[in-house]
Write an enzyme that holds these catalytic residues in place. Structure first.
Site, PDB file in Angstrom:
ATOM      1  N   HIS A 141       8.671  -5.835   6.619  1.00  0.00           N
ATOM      2  CA  HIS A 141       8.254  -5.404   7.856  1.00  0.00           C
ATOM      3  C   HIS A 141       9.019  -6.372   9.024  1.00  0.00           C
ATOM      4  CE1 HIS A 141       4.369  -4.738   6.797  1.00  0.00           C
ATOM      5  NE2 HIS A 141       4.929  -4.371   4.884  1.00  0.00           N
ATOM      6  N   HIS A 174      10.107  -1.431   1.924  1.00  0.00           N
ATOM      7  CA  HIS A 174       9.684  -1.347   3.353  1.00  0.00           C
ATOM      8  C   HIS A 174       9.991  -3.451   3.214  1.00  0.00           C
ATOM      9  CE1 HIS A 174       5.613  -0.597   2.597  1.00  0.00           C
ATOM     10  NE2 HIS A 174       5.093  -1.531   3.094  1.00  0.00           N
ATOM     11  N   SER A 195       1.185  -1.023   0.233  1.00  0.00           N
ATOM     12  CA  SER A 195      -0.152  -0.016   0.021  1.00  0.00           C
ATOM     13  C   SER A 195       0.760   0.892  -0.042  1.00  0.00           C
ATOM     14  CB  SER A 195      -0.946   0.269   1.164  1.00  0.00           C
ATOM     15  OG  SER A 195       0.229   0.390   2.344  1.00  0.00           O
TER      16      SER A 195
HETATM   17  P1  AMP Z   1       2.729  -2.287   3.039  1.00  0.00           P
HETATM   18  O1  AMP Z   1       1.100  -2.857   2.868  1.00  0.00           O
HETATM   19  O2  AMP Z   1       3.258  -3.820   2.989  1.00  0.00           O
HETATM   20  O3  AMP Z   1       2.920  -1.534   1.640  1.00  0.00           O
HETATM   21  O4  AMP Z   1       3.024  -1.452   4.480  1.00  0.00           O
HETATM   22  C1  AMP Z   1       2.485  -0.946   4.737  1.00  0.00           C
HETATM   23  C2  AMP Z   1       2.694  -0.434   5.981  1.00  0.00           C
HETATM   24  O5  AMP Z   1       2.645   1.009   6.366  1.00  0.00           O
HETATM   25  C3  AMP Z   1       1.333  -0.917   6.522  1.00  0.00           C
HETATM   26  O6  AMP Z   1       1.359  -1.965   7.652  1.00  0.00           O
HETATM   27  C4  AMP Z   1       0.703   0.481   7.444  1.00  0.00           C
HETATM   28  O7  AMP Z   1      -0.022   0.321   8.732  1.00  0.00           O
HETATM   29  C5  AMP Z   1       1.932   1.363   7.596  1.00  0.00           C
HETATM   30  N1  AMP Z   1       1.646   2.794   7.713  1.00  0.00           N
HETATM   31  C6  AMP Z   1       0.971   3.419   7.354  1.00  0.00           C
HETATM   32  N2  AMP Z   1       1.243   4.845   7.436  1.00  0.00           N
HETATM   33  C7  AMP Z   1       1.733   4.934   7.722  1.00  0.00           C
HETATM   34  C8  AMP Z   1       2.600   5.728   8.819  1.00  0.00           C
HETATM   35  N3  AMP Z   1       2.338   7.040   8.994  1.00  0.00           N
HETATM   36  N4  AMP Z   1       3.519   5.570  10.305  1.00  0.00           N
HETATM   37  C9  AMP Z   1       4.004   4.675   9.847  1.00  0.00           C
HETATM   38  N5  AMP Z   1       3.101   3.006   9.969  1.00  0.00           N
HETATM   39  C10 AMP Z   1       2.300   3.228   8.964  1.00  0.00           C
END
Ligand code: AMP
Ligand code: ZN
Length: 110
Positions: free
Chosen positions: A98, A96, A91
């Site tokens: 995790h 990144h 998203s």
């Molecule tokens: P992905 O879905 O693999 O792209 O991971 C994106 C991650 O970013 C998700 O787990 C979200 O919860 C996290 N996320 C979104 N906005 C923020 C933010 N402002 N600070 C920290 N994490 C965030």
């Protein structure tokens, strides 16, 4: 560029930063999916793990960051995930890792 994680790297958007080095930043996921849920990002904008792999220095930095977070938090077991593409759950289109821990994370589940 309108990128959420670039803004976090630049300090324009607040985040719960755990650690960083010249090439990487680690901060807590805002919507944790496990008791420990940390994101490790390259400071350079790279859209996904494929682009990250084309920059060996940034790729090594992110993996070093994962290891540093694990040591800092005393993690003995954790899962490292890179989602790539919206259909796989990506998203935020800034690469990144995790780092997930604190519950059963064996794969495949069951
Ligand atoms: P992905 O879905 O693999 O792209 O991971 C994106 C991650 O970013 C998700 O787990 C979200 O919860 C996290 N996320 C979104 N906005 C923020 C933010 N402002 N600070 C920290 N994490 C965030
Ligand atoms: Zn970015």
């Amino acid at each position: 560029m309108d990128c959420l994680f670039c803004k976090i790297v630049a300090g324009e958007i607040p985040a719960a930063v755990l650690a960083q080095d010249t090439g990487w930043l680690a901060f807590e996921d805002i919507d944790p999916k496990a008791p420990v849920h940390v994101l490790v990002v390259p400071k350079r904008h790279l859209a996904d793990v494929g682009e990250l792999g084309s920059d060996p220095q940034a790729a090594a930095a992110v993996l070093a960051g994962v290891g540093a977070v694990a040591r800092q938090l005393g993690l003995t077991a954790y899962r490292t995930v890179f989602n790539t593409g919206a259909e796989a759950g990506q998203s935020v289109f800034h690469a990144h890792a995790h780092v997930l821990s604190g519950r059963n994370l064996t794969w495949p589940p069951g």
